[in-house]
Design an enzyme around this catalytic site. Structure first.
Site, PDB file in Angstrom:
ATOM      1  N   MET A   1      20.374 -13.445 -17.961  1.00 36.09           N
ATOM      2  CA  MET A   1      20.283 -12.123 -17.328  1.00 36.09           C
ATOM      3  C   MET A   1      19.093 -12.075 -16.370  1.00 36.09           C
ATOM      4  O   MET A   1      19.165 -11.451 -15.316  1.00 36.09           O
ATOM      5  CB  MET A   1      20.151 -11.015 -18.388  1.00 36.09           C
ATOM      6  N   GLU A   2      18.011 -12.777 -16.748  1.00 39.54           N
ATOM      7  CA  GLU A   2      16.825 -12.826 -15.890  1.00 39.54           C
ATOM      8  C   GLU A   2      17.159 -13.580 -14.603  1.00 39.54           C
ATOM      9  O   GLU A   2      16.778 -13.165 -13.512  1.00 39.54           O
ATOM     10  CB  GLU A   2      15.665 -13.501 -16.635  1.00 39.54           C
TER      11      GLU A   2
ATOM     12  N   ASP B   1      17.338  -6.330   3.001  1.00 39.76           N
ATOM     13  CA  ASP B   1      16.365  -5.355   3.489  1.00 39.76           C
ATOM     14  C   ASP B   1      15.569  -5.903   4.676  1.00 39.76           C
ATOM     15  O   ASP B   1      15.330  -5.212   5.658  1.00 39.76           O
ATOM     16  CB  ASP B   1      15.427  -4.968   2.345  1.00 39.76           C
TER      17      ASP B   1
ATOM     18  N   HIS C   1      16.435  -7.950 -24.071  1.00 41.93           N
ATOM     19  CA  HIS C   1      15.120  -8.010 -24.715  1.00 41.93           C
ATOM     20  C   HIS C   1      14.038  -8.285 -23.680  1.00 41.93           C
ATOM     21  O   HIS C   1      14.268  -9.069 -22.758  1.00 41.93           O
ATOM     22  CB  HIS C   1      15.077  -9.155 -25.735  1.00 41.93           C
TER      23      HIS C   1
END
Lengths: 154, 266
Positions: free
Chosen positions: B113-114, B128, B77
């Protein structure tokens, strides 16, 4: 001798008394109390109740209540069995059996154990009635009953 | 058995309808690790890297990623996050960096999940930023450490009995230490239903030294509105390590503190 059990299964009062008196000739009196589920309480049409408890603390608390009774009266044995889980009206909930050489100590100690069990042992009843479920509220009369023993102590 | 909540009765993927769920304060903490050569770690820590401040960049990446989680994970969501924090810890024994992300909100669905997305993207950004000097970096051990609030209550990795042998559990030593400092708080009967959880964990760092039961109550009340409301009831009883006490009783790290309504057995 103190016997404490917390269990969902039904108990047999006769067997418990036999276990107390077996091979003993010094016991002159056994007093026992059995509590049953009523079909009326805070609401008139109780169909069942569920007993929740605090595992570990419950057994410890019953053990301590039995010990205080032993310190107060000359007792030969105390058995406390309390059921947990879902019970229906007419089911036995609790058994307290107290043995002594004489009846007065057994009567008083049985009364004492029940009074303290009602206010100290971590059990909670949720009643299921035709008009819904609710948690049973503690009664003032139960805490008054305990105060009676505390005052007698002073 | 616990069901997969994102699969419906026909076995198809669906987004869970959370409109009926209570609005509660929720938070989740996740971590990730990134192994690298000791020289690379040294370079990050001394800020001698050609690309500039590696950690500041990775931190912003982690925060941005948490906000974009619902774009990336199909059945997630979109959430109005109230806080995202991303922290880094250099671990010379790994050797490498550990990334921790904590996400918070008052809402109807969890935020693990965040937190997981946040640590993943922060770790990718570290990669990176450093790939020019170290191509052998390994990102791993991405996991949820702690979850608070919601119907299923509080959960933390350290407090759970795990089936995974402890020596392979990649919990940072700092968090392991923190779990001995916790107070286990339990709720029973009507109170348990009111606060919508069986138990929760209170970190002793949140309490004063010589803390009492009253301090524990204050700590709980500060956590969410649900607890605050329940503790307005003054007839609640309390037991510390399974013995009934009053509210002035002392509480120590590792103690079990239980709250419950007056008892009604017999």
């Amino acid at each position: 001798m103190i016997r404490i059990r917390v269990q969902p299964e039904v108990f047999n009062a006769g067997q418990e008394i036999d276990a107390i008196t077996h091979a003993r000739s010094d016991i002159g009196a056994v007093v026992n109390f059995i509590g049953y589920v009523r079909d009326f309480n805070e609401r008139p049409d109780v169909v069942a109740l569920t007993l929740e408890h605090y595992p570990g603390m419950t057994e410890q608390s019953l053990q301590e209540i039995a010990k205080s009774a032993q310190e107060r009266w000359p007792l030969e044995a105390i058995t406390i069995i309390h059921r947990i889980g879902r019970l229906t009206p007419g089911d036995p909930i609790v058994l307290v059996a107290v043995a002594s050489a004489h009846r007065q100590a057994a009567f008083d100690a049985c009364n004492f154990v029940m009074d303290y069990l009602k206010t100290q042992a971590p059990f909670w009843k949720k009643e299921h009635s035709r008009s819904g479920d609710y948690w049973v509220a503690a009664r003032h009369s139960d805490s008054d009953a305990v105060r009676r023993w505390e005052n007698a102590n002073e | 058995m616990t069901k997969l909540t994102h699969i419906d009765s026909k076995g198809q993927a669906h987004m869970v309808d959370v409109s009926g769920k209570a609005l509660t304060a929720r938070s989740a903490t996740a971590c990730a690790s990134i192994k690298m050569r000791p020289e690379t770690l040294e370079m990050i820590m001394t800020e001698r890297h050609a690309k500039g401040d590696v950690l500041a960049t990775a931190r912003i990446a982690g925060i941005q990623a948490a906000k974009r989680t619902s774009d990336l994970i199909p059945l997630c969501h979109p959430l109005m996050l109230s806080k995202v924090s991303v922290e880094f810890e250099a671990d010379p024994e790994l050797p490498g960096m550990r990334v921790y992300a904590t996400c918070k909100l008052a809402g109807q669905t969890g935020v693990e999940m965040e937190a997981l997305t946040s640590v993943s993207v922060a770790a990718l950004t570290l990669y990176d930023m450093c790939k020019a000097v170290d191509k052998h970096m390994v990102i791993g051990e991405i996991q949820v450490l702690e979850k608070r609030g919601g119907k299923s209550g509080d959960w933390s990795l350290g407090a759970e009995e795990s089936t995974i042998p402890v020596d392979v559990l990649p919990i940072s030593s700092a968090l392991e230490k923190a779990s001995d400092q916790n107070i286990r708080v339990r709720f029973f009967a009507h109170l348990r239903e009111q606060v919508q959880r069986d138990e929760c964990v209170l970190n002793c760092h949140e309490l004063p030294i010589d803390a009492t039961v009253s301090d524990v109550i204050q700590g709980l009340v500060a956590q969410d509105a649900c607890l605050a409301q329940a503790f307005a009831n003054e007839s609640l009883l309390v037991a510390v390590n399974q013995t009934m006490v009053d509210r002035n009783a002392q509480v120590h790290p590792g103690d079990e503190v239980a709250f419950f309504p007056p008892v009604t057995g017999g």
